[in-house]
Design a protein around this motif. Structure first.
Motif, PDB file in Angstrom:
ATOM      1  N   THR A 182      76.925  15.903  69.920  1.00 50.55           N
ATOM      2  CA  THR A 182      77.014  15.924  68.750  1.00 50.55           C
ATOM      3  C   THR A 182      77.686  17.303  68.105  1.00 50.55           C
ATOM      4  OG1 THR A 182      75.023  14.665  68.335  1.00 50.55           O
ATOM      5  CG2 THR A 182      75.751  15.716  66.361  1.00 50.55           C
ATOM      6  N   ALA A 183      77.436  18.525  68.836  1.00 51.50           N
ATOM      7  CA  ALA A 183      78.073  19.636  68.535  1.00 51.50           C
ATOM      8  C   ALA A 183      79.327  19.746  68.926  1.00 51.50           C
ATOM      9  CB  ALA A 183      76.980  20.724  69.279  1.00 51.50           C
ATOM     10  N   LEU A 184      79.637  19.202  69.688  1.00 51.01           N
ATOM     11  CA  LEU A 184      81.228  19.248  70.190  1.00 51.01           C
ATOM     12  C   LEU A 184      81.971  18.139  69.023  1.00 51.01           C
ATOM     13  CD1 LEU A 184      81.535  18.188  73.878  1.00 51.01           C
ATOM     14  CD2 LEU A 184      81.975  20.430  72.531  1.00 51.01           C
ATOM     15  N   PHE A 185      81.405  17.132  68.625  1.00 50.67           N
ATOM     16  CA  PHE A 185      82.005  16.264  67.424  1.00 50.67           C
ATOM     17  C   PHE A 185      82.163  17.180  66.317  1.00 50.67           C
ATOM     18  CE2 PHE A 185      81.610  13.304  64.163  1.00 50.67           C
ATOM     19  CZ  PHE A 185      82.633  12.502  64.600  1.00 50.67           C
ATOM     20  N   ILE A 186      81.214  17.914  65.844  1.00 51.71           N
ATOM     21  CA  ILE A 186      81.275  18.767  64.528  1.00 51.71           C
ATOM     22  C   ILE A 186      82.028  19.913  64.999  1.00 51.71           C
ATOM     23  CG2 ILE A 186      79.192  17.524  63.685  1.00 51.71           C
ATOM     24  CD1 ILE A 186      77.862  20.272  64.047  1.00 51.71           C
TER      25      ILE A 186
END
Length: 159
Positions: A62-66
């Protein structure tokens, strides 16, 4: 080096021998019960640890996605234990996507997954252009990541 002490109880009467035998039997039963309890507790801890590792991997995805690249990534061992053994990478230049099996990676298991970017190169760019380009990390994938199903065609009903 000293030898093990052998303790010999003094001679006992029949009632004392029976009591001693009952106490030994109780102690053996308690020992077996404690071993069983410990095994169950270790199994529950392993399940909880695997669940925590899976949540770490999902949080990093999720951190990579945002675009939160400062977030600490899980280690290779944590990704494998959490059920996320696949790393998806994509080259921005040629748009080639590759999936890397972390179980086959020859790196220390305590190394963070995000640090693997410095060791990876796009094989397609190296083969066609002769340049080593580093791919971007897309995220960790579970072992049985189902591919999205194609939408079925709707047929018109004859009315």
């Amino acid at each position: 080096m000293s030898a093990a002490r052998i303790i010999k109880p003094p001679p006992m009467s029949g009632g004392d021998r029976k009591y001693f035998a009952r106490e030994i039997h109780k102690a053996e039963a308690a020992f077996a019960h404690l071993l069983d309890e410990a095994a169950r507790a270790h199994a529950a801890a392993d399940v909880a640890r695997a669940s925590a590792y899976a949540l770490d991997c999902a949080a990093w995805n999720t951190a990579l996605f945002i675009g939160e690249l400062d977030h600490a990534s899980p280690t290779i061992a944590a990704a494998l234990a959490g059920g996320y053994p696949l790393l998806e990478v994509r080259c921005d230049h040629c748009k080639h996507t590759e999936i890397i099996d972390l179980a086959l990676v020859v790196q220390p298991r305590d190394r963070q997954v995000a640090l693997m970017r410095s060791y990876l190169y796009c094989s397609r760019c190296q083969r066609t252009l002769g340049k080593k380009r580093r791919p971007d990390l897309i995220g960790l994938r579970p072992a049985v990541d189902p591919q999205p199903a194609t939408p079925s065609r709707r047929t018109k009903k004859a009315s």
